[in-house]
Design a protein around this motif. Sequence first.
Motif: not given
Length: 325
Positions: A93-102, A140-145
């Motif tokens: 899910l994370i890999d897909a979210a990153v590619e999708a721009g989330v 992956k360069g995105v943020n988690w909370v």
Amino acid sequence: MSPPDAAPLKNIAIVGAGGRIGGFIANALIEQGQHHVTAITRPDSTAELPDSLHDVKKADYASHSSLVEALKGQDFLVISMNVMAPKDSQTRLIDAAVEAGVRWIMPNEYGGSWSSSEQMGKDDLLGPGILAIRKYIEEKGVNWVSCVCGFWYEFSLSGAEIRYGFDFKKRSLTIFDDGKVKHTVSTWPQVGRAVAKFLALPVSGSSPCLEDWKNKQLCISSFTLSQRDMFDSVLRVTKTQESDWTITHEDTQKRLKRGQEMMKQGNFAGFGIALYVSVFFPDGRGDNTALNQNDKLGLPKEDLDEATRVAVEYVESGKSKAWSM
């Protein structure tokens, strides 16, 4: 197009919206009326989704391209999955979210504050995996909370003896040590409210804002209480006396070791025993009061007996049987 940073995020995707905590989060977001809420679900899923969802997108979880397509245009991904889900489900899910721009992800945690008690995470086996997922998201360069809420109170109290030691059918209770160590818990509605209120904040520009929690824990709660506190509430709600119950005691360390041995033998009930007793150790590792951020989100104070009544009704209706570990 994503909203300006001074505004809240608009498009929220939820994996597990047909589940327990995912459903409460979805309903709270919908009721709040500030977001476009999308459920991401498998094509063959029979889960009952919340009413008034703005969108439902089917995705093959084994297909990267299918997940990417479902997540396109989303600003924030809430992951809510069963503890028994395949181990690579979140990373897919994370890999897909990153590619999708989330750009923002709430991983599948909803429990204790593992960063403040690494030993607890080792004892219940959850900590290492949770910390690894946080690191994976950052890499992956995105943020988690993450939502630190302690155990879900109604779910836990209505469960079998392997959780809080209560067996409502037998009117028996196993008290861990002296039963006076307090820990932090949250009700399902409180978690839903917390996530909704958090996502109503602007991304940045004023405080509180999402950036305040970038790669951090969102710590909320309903109550901080001991087994004795829970028992007092149960007695009030059920209109029983302590003499109506069979009380036994078990040392926390011995209970933990017993649960761990059961896991080694392939008995999954041991996981529940080890998981729950770990918050009742005398060192107070299950008490997240010092981390509480309810006031920042404007969360309401709740009635303990009302929450206990919900748990008792779950037992009486038979709903809790489907949640047994």
